[in-house]
Design an enzyme around this catalytic site. Structure first.
Site, mmCIF file in Angstrom:
data_model
loop_
_atom_site.group_PDB
_atom_site.id
_atom_site.type_symbol
_atom_site.label_atom_id
_atom_site.label_comp_id
_atom_site.label_asym_id
_atom_site.label_seq_id
_atom_site.Cartn_x
_atom_site.Cartn_y
_atom_site.Cartn_z
ATOM 1 N N GLU A 107 -107.936 -51.593 38.537
ATOM 2 C CA GLU A 107 -109.939 -50.783 37.919
ATOM 3 C C GLU A 107 -108.362 -49.675 37.120
ATOM 4 O O GLU A 107 -107.771 -49.287 37.400
ATOM 5 C CB GLU A 107 -109.556 -49.858 39.428
ATOM 6 C CG GLU A 107 -111.008 -49.206 39.334
ATOM 7 C CD GLU A 107 -111.806 -49.015 39.966
ATOM 8 O OE1 GLU A 107 -112.824 -49.895 39.776
ATOM 9 O OE2 GLU A 107 -111.955 -47.634 40.266
ATOM 10 N N LYS A 163 -109.352 -46.921 36.333
ATOM 11 C CA LYS A 163 -110.316 -45.263 36.562
ATOM 12 C C LYS A 163 -109.279 -44.087 36.207
ATOM 13 O O LYS A 163 -108.652 -43.234 36.308
ATOM 14 C CB LYS A 163 -110.088 -45.175 38.277
ATOM 15 C CG LYS A 163 -110.688 -44.363 39.049
ATOM 16 C CD LYS A 163 -110.874 -44.982 40.905
ATOM 17 C CE LYS A 163 -112.340 -43.876 41.611
ATOM 18 N NZ LYS A 163 -111.315 -44.405 42.802
ATOM 19 N N LYS A 206 -117.651 -52.085 36.208
ATOM 20 C CA LYS A 206 -117.269 -51.399 37.500
ATOM 21 C C LYS A 206 -118.497 -50.544 37.298
ATOM 22 O O LYS A 206 -118.102 -49.271 36.372
ATOM 23 C CB LYS A 206 -116.611 -50.932 38.004
ATOM 24 C CG LYS A 206 -116.366 -50.068 39.011
ATOM 25 C CD LYS A 206 -116.108 -50.984 40.334
ATOM 26 C CE LYS A 206 -115.460 -50.874 41.643
ATOM 27 N NZ LYS A 206 -114.341 -49.799 41.648
ATOM 28 N N GLU A 258 -120.756 -55.019 47.381
ATOM 29 C CA GLU A 258 -120.230 -54.677 48.167
ATOM 30 C C GLU A 258 -121.444 -53.352 49.367
ATOM 31 O O GLU A 258 -122.269 -53.603 49.103
ATOM 32 C CB GLU A 258 -120.010 -52.972 47.150
ATOM 33 C CG GLU A 258 -119.289 -52.213 47.284
ATOM 34 C CD GLU A 258 -118.758 -50.795 46.647
ATOM 35 O OE1 GLU A 258 -117.946 -51.262 45.617
ATOM 36 O OE2 GLU A 258 -119.363 -49.700 46.663
ATOM 37 N N ASN A 303 -116.501 -52.117 50.923
ATOM 38 C CA ASN A 303 -115.727 -50.550 50.626
ATOM 39 C C ASN A 303 -115.565 -49.664 51.656
ATOM 40 O O ASN A 303 -116.422 -49.573 52.665
ATOM 41 C CB ASN A 303 -116.674 -49.819 49.656
ATOM 42 C CG ASN A 303 -116.117 -48.766 48.663
ATOM 43 O OD1 ASN A 303 -115.152 -48.098 48.893
ATOM 44 N ND2 ASN A 303 -117.115 -48.157 47.976
ATOM 45 N N GLU A 358 -111.680 -52.872 49.245
ATOM 46 C CA GLU A 358 -112.489 -51.659 48.353
ATOM 47 C C GLU A 358 -112.027 -50.721 48.609
ATOM 48 O O GLU A 358 -112.503 -50.332 49.574
ATOM 49 C CB GLU A 358 -113.395 -51.901 47.939
ATOM 50 C CG GLU A 358 -114.171 -53.052 47.317
ATOM 51 C CD GLU A 358 -114.929 -53.407 46.550
ATOM 52 O OE1 GLU A 358 -116.486 -54.009 46.918
ATOM 53 O OE2 GLU A 358 -115.669 -51.548 46.400
ATOM 54 N N SER A 359 -110.872 -50.003 47.860
ATOM 55 C CA SER A 359 -110.463 -48.181 48.205
ATOM 56 C C SER A 359 -109.533 -47.966 48.958
ATOM 57 O O SER A 359 -109.361 -48.189 49.954
ATOM 58 C CB SER A 359 -112.172 -47.742 48.319
ATOM 59 O OG SER A 359 -113.614 -47.999 47.573
HETATM 60 O O1 LIG Z 1 -109.192 -45.519 43.765
HETATM 61 P P1 LIG Z 1 -109.492 -47.035 44.704
HETATM 62 O O2 LIG Z 1 -109.316 -45.700 46.572
HETATM 63 O O3 LIG Z 1 -108.086 -48.017 44.726
HETATM 64 O O4 LIG Z 1 -110.665 -47.539 44.566
HETATM 65 C C1 LIG Z 1 -111.037 -48.089 44.035
HETATM 66 C C2 LIG Z 1 -112.449 -49.156 43.686
HETATM 67 O O5 LIG Z 1 -112.806 -49.311 45.257
HETATM 68 C C3 LIG Z 1 -113.239 -47.700 43.894
HETATM 69 O O6 LIG Z 1 -113.233 -46.888 42.661
HETATM 70 C C4 LIG Z 1 -115.078 -48.263 43.897
HETATM 71 C C5 LIG Z 1 -115.059 -48.875 45.051
HETATM 72 N N1 LIG Z 1 -116.467 -49.623 44.425
HETATM 73 C C6 LIG Z 1 -116.811 -48.105 43.721
HETATM 74 C C7 LIG Z 1 -118.736 -48.308 43.177
HETATM 75 C C8 LIG Z 1 -118.517 -47.470 42.705
HETATM 76 C C9 LIG Z 1 -117.284 -47.011 41.691
HETATM 77 C C10 LIG Z 1 -116.151 -46.972 41.994
HETATM 78 C C11 LIG Z 1 -115.823 -47.662 43.304
#
Ligand SMILES: O=P(O)(O)OC[C@@H](O)[C@@H](O)c1c[nH]c2ccccc12
Length: 266
Positions: free
Chosen positions: A56, A58, A118, A167, A188, A218-219
């Site tokens: 990503e 970001k 995204k 998601e 997520n 995710e995340s």
């Molecule tokens: O920075 P991380 O913790 O690796 O996460 C990435 C991504 O999963 C996260 O940006 C995200 C997952 N779902 C979303 C929905 C909206 C905005 C952002 C996200």
């Protein structure tokens, strides 16, 4: 009182109405029709091989604030691609994540792998817009959509040749994603209504994702050990932002995550 997600979506809608005034849907649809054809993203995620990385672009997040000063988003994406990423996720939400469609355009022009827009998609205009800017994939956040809109946006994405990463964060949302027929299901770890992270979310929900769907964690994947853990829990793809933009070499960091996935699979 509204949730964090409600606040974010309200801002997204305001920005969206401004863009709609500048560029009516009929014109945008022409741009979408003339855009580079979408890549078959789903095929890349269902192909055999080790864990697939969605890397990503970001800049910031509501929970952490400024993450990285990304002067060259296309260069960053190219590094991810060189490191073996299967797709690039580009945050386009402006107010909380510092993203833009300009970032999406820059990345699209540079890489040959699928690009995910995204954002908080709540209106068909945004889906057409994603395609007009060359996206191959969009994110659909179940928590932000009622079933009717979820179905419409999903169908629209498919009709435009794109795939949707759907998601979820809990069991009820997962049921809705499965019933929709979502092929790419992302769990997520972060609850977008509270911004709290539940590292166990993927492991808890993964058993309930049918095996013919692509399971994406995710995340809050901080490094190779976290990839190993979610792959053991059944992830075939991971979506990583912060750990890649705040580390040293994005290319090496991406490759290290994929290596961890490879080691966990065999
Ligand atoms: O920075 P991380 O913790 O690796 O996460 C990435 C991504 O999963 C996260 O940006 C995200 C997952 N779902 C979303 C929905 C909206 C905005 C952002 C996200």
């Amino acid at each position: 009182m509204g949730t964090v997600l409600d606040d974010i979506v309200a801002g997204v809608r305001e920005d969206l109405e401004e863009r709609r005034r500048l560029l009516p849907l009929t014109q945008l649809a022409q741009d979408a029709a003339q855009a580079v054809p979408a890549l078959d993203a789903l095929a890349r995620f269902t192909a055999p091989g080790p864990v697939k990385l969605i890397a990503e672009v970001k800049r910031r997040s509501p929970s952490k604030g400024e993450l990285a000063d990304i002067a060259d988003p296309a260069g960053l994406a190219a590094d991810y691609e060189a490191g073996g990423a299967t797709a690039i996720s580009v945050l386009t939400e402006r107010r909380r994540f510092g993203g833009s469609l300009r970032d999406l355009d820059a990345v699209r022009e540079r890489v040959r792998i699928p690009v995910l827009r995204k954002d908080f998609m709540v209106d068909p205009y945004q889906v057409t817009e994603a395609r007009a800017h060359g996206a191959d994939l969009i994110l659909l956040i179940v928590a932000a959509l009622d079933d009717h809109l979820l179905r419409d946006l999903h169908q629209q994405a498919t009709a435009l040749g794109m795939a949707a990463l759907v998601e979820v964060h809990d069991e009820a949302e997962l049921e809705r994603a499965v019933a929709l027929g979502a092929q790419l299901i992302g769990v997520n770890a972060r609850n977008l209504k509270t911004l709290e992270v539940d590292p166990a979310a993927f492991g808890r929900l993964a058993p309930f994702v049918p095996d013919d769907r692509v399971k994406v964690a995710e995340s809050s994947i901080g490094g190779p050990a976290d990839v190993t853990a979610v792959v053991r829990d059944g992830a075939s793809a991971v979506l990583v932002g912060e750990a890649l933009v705040t580390g040293g070499s994005p290319r090496e960091a991406a490759a290290a995550l994929i290596d961890a996935g490879r080691a966990a699979t065999v």
